[in-house]
Structure formats: C-alpha cells, structure tokens
Design an enzyme around this catalytic site. Sequence first.
Site, PDB file in Angstrom:
ATOM      1  N   HIS A  37      -3.248  -5.366   8.983  1.00  0.00           N
ATOM      2  CA  HIS A  37      -3.408  -6.442   8.198  1.00  0.00           C
ATOM      3  C   HIS A  37      -4.815  -6.224   7.246  1.00  0.00           C
ATOM      4  O   HIS A  37      -5.235  -5.150   7.417  1.00  0.00           O
ATOM      5  CB  HIS A  37      -3.676  -7.773   9.068  1.00  0.00           C
ATOM      6  N   HIS A 121      -9.664  -3.427   2.809  1.00  0.00           N
ATOM      7  CA  HIS A 121      -9.163  -2.320   3.245  1.00  0.00           C
ATOM      8  C   HIS A 121      -8.259  -2.772   4.339  1.00  0.00           C
ATOM      9  O   HIS A 121      -8.179  -3.559   5.161  1.00  0.00           O
ATOM     10  CB  HIS A 121      -9.932  -1.179   3.705  1.00  0.00           C
TER      11      HIS A 121
END
Length: 178
Positions: A37, A121
């Site tokens: 995620h 990220h």
Amino acid sequence: MYRLFAAIDLPPDIAAQVQALCLGLNGARWVQGEQMHLTLRFIGEVDGGIFRDIKEGLATIKAPPFSLQVKGLGFFPPRKPPRVLWAGVTPVEQVSGLRNRIENVLVGMGLEPEGRKYSPHITLARLRDTPLAGLNRFLAGNGLFATPEFAVSEFHLYASELTAKGAFHTRVASYPLR
C-alpha cells in the site's frame, strides 16, 4: 489499543506488477502483494475512543480523485546501511495534498504531528545485512520500472497487528475522494 495508519491501496493488477519485482536480493524480507500500500499517515496506537474519533474525522476530508503511477526504486536511509527497499509514485503533489488534509484532521483532534518529512513510497522489502553491491545491481536492473497509471478514488484506514511473521493489516474504514 489499535495501531492505525491511513493508506491508498494498489489495484490488484498494479500490485501484481510490483510484486513481480520482489525476488533476487539477499537479506530482503519481501512484503506480500496483498499487504502492499501507499501509506499516507502512520497514526500509531490509540484507544477505542480516539479510534472512533479518527474514523469519523477522516470521513470529513474532501479531496478530488486523481491518477497515480508507480515509478522508480530506491532505499532508506540514503546515507546509512539500507533498511527499506521502496518503489516511488508520481505525481506526488496529489498524494501529498491528501496526506496534508489527513494530517490536519488528526492534529486538529489533538494527535501529535508526524515529525518526519513525508516521502510517498510503497515498501517492497525490509533489508537486513543486504550487501550494498547487490542492492545497487538490483536497482540498476530494475531502475526503469514503471506501471501504467491507475485511478485513486478512495483511501482507507487500517489497523495493523505486529506478529513474528511481520505486520498484518486489516481495513477498518474506507473514504471516497470527492
């Protein structure tokens, strides 16, 4: 107590493309595709009352849907032994804007602001004793990695449970972008 974070999920086809990168690096503990995620805000441990307030507070956020692309690889920290291998996203402006809205709601409830600079990220692996030469070869061989763009129309609140086999995330609420 609940250990919480807000995140954007990757569509299954995008997660599969990212997951295909996850091999061939000594000392890497790879993140499973269903656990990948884009974290917007790590909230941390809260009790049941604050948990309910957070769920309700996040529902007030208004932000337009946007498109994202997973693009580029790197590692943290940059000038010390590497601990995390990550994939980047572009463009970061929409992600950062949504993250800032979440941060404002949480700080407005009395939670501490997140102390570190936000760097969007997707964690690919946790690294332990990974030789820098091997990591550099991995990055060079996969440096042009990019997925197609995908639509982001919601974000989620997750509870995270730490176990000996790693963290396991459970979605506890979803919030549409509008």
